[in-house]
Write an enzyme that holds these catalytic residues in place. Structure first.
Site, PDB file in Angstrom:
ATOM      1  CB  SER A  35      -0.890   0.000   1.252  1.00 10.21           C
ATOM      2  OG  SER A  35      -1.679   1.166   1.298  1.00 10.21           O
ATOM      3  CB  SER A 107      -1.801  -9.990  -4.906  1.00  6.55           C
ATOM      4  OG  SER A 107      -1.251  -8.991  -5.731  1.00  6.55           O
TER       5      SER A 107
END
Length: 200
Positions: A35, A107
Site C-alpha cells: 500500500s 496480493s
C-alpha cells in the site's frame, strides 16, 4: 461441477474474434506491491496512455472491488485468498471479451499471485511488481493506514502486522522511489505494448 450446471462457453463468440474486432490482444496486467507503492496511481496513468492509443482497458482496483463484489470479505488469510480468486475469475471474463485488464492489488504472497496466474493462464498474465521500500510507503501514507496499523487500529495490515512476499520472477519491476511517474509509465509501455499489439 454440479449436475445442473451447463456452461455455454463453446457457443459464444470466440475471444480471438473479439480481439480482432478491438485490434488488440487481451491480457491481465497484474500490479502487486505494498500500500502506498504507487499501484493505483500508475494503473490510472497506464490506462490513460493505452486508451489514448485506442486500446480498450478496464482497471480493477482493490478498494473498488472490496466496496462491491468482495464487500463481504475480511483481511484474514482465507478471505485474502478468496478475494484474489474472485478477481482472477472476473479478469477471465474480461479476457474473453478481448479487453485488457489492469489489476491493482497488494496480493501479498507467492501463493496468492500464483493462484491468480493459474486461473487467468500464464500466457495472459503480466506480473508487475510496483516496488517501493516500506519506509517510503509509510512516508506517503496518503490514507493514514500505516499510522493506524502502527497504533494497532488495523489488524492484518500488509507490511506491518502481515508480511509481503517480494515477487521472485515478476515480468516487470517498477521502482517508484527511484523514478518519477512519467518515467515509470514509459517503462511500463515499453514492456507491455509489444504484448498487447495485435499481429496483422
Amino acid at each position: 461441477m454440479q449436475e445442473n450446471i451447463f456452461p455455454v462457453f463453446h457457443k459464444i463468440i470466440k475471444r480471438e474474434d473479439k480481439e480482432q474486432k478491438l485490434k488488440q490482444k487481451a491480457r491481465v496486467i497484474w500490479f502487486t506491491g505494498l500500500s502506498g507503492a504507487g499501484k493505483t496511481t500508475l494503473a490510472k496513468r497506464l490506462e490513460e496512455e493505452l486508451f489514448a492509443r485506442n486500446f480498450l482497458v478496464q482497471i480493477l482496483d482493490g478498494d473498488n472491488i472490496r466496496s462491491g463484489i468482495n464487500s463481504n470479505l475480511s483481511f484474514s488469510d482465507e478471505d485474502r485468498t478468496e478475494n484474489i480468486r474472485r478477481i482472477a475469475e472476473v479478469s477471465k471474463l474480461f479476457l474473453n471479451c478481448g479487453i485488457i485488464a489492469i489489476n491493482s492489488f497488494i496480493s501479498p504472497t507467492h501463493d496468492i499471485r500464483n493462484l491468480a496466474k493459474n486461473i487467468i493462464g500464464e500466457e495472459d498474465f503480466i506480473e508487475v511488481f510496483i516496488n517501493a521500500p516500506l519506509e517510503v510507503c509509510e512516508q506517503r501514507d496518503v490514507k493514514g493506514l500505516y499510522a493506524r496499523a502502527r497504533r494497532g487500529e488495523i489488524k492484518d495490515f500488509t507490511g506491518i502486522s502481515s508480511s509481503y512476499e517480494i515477487p521472485a520472477q515478476a515480468d516487470i519491476e517498477i521502482r517508484t522511489d527511484l523514478m518519477d511517474i512519467e518515467t515509470c509509465v514509459e517503462k511500463l509501455l515499453e514492456s507491455i505494448l509489444p504484448k498487447i499489439k495485435l499481429d496483422n
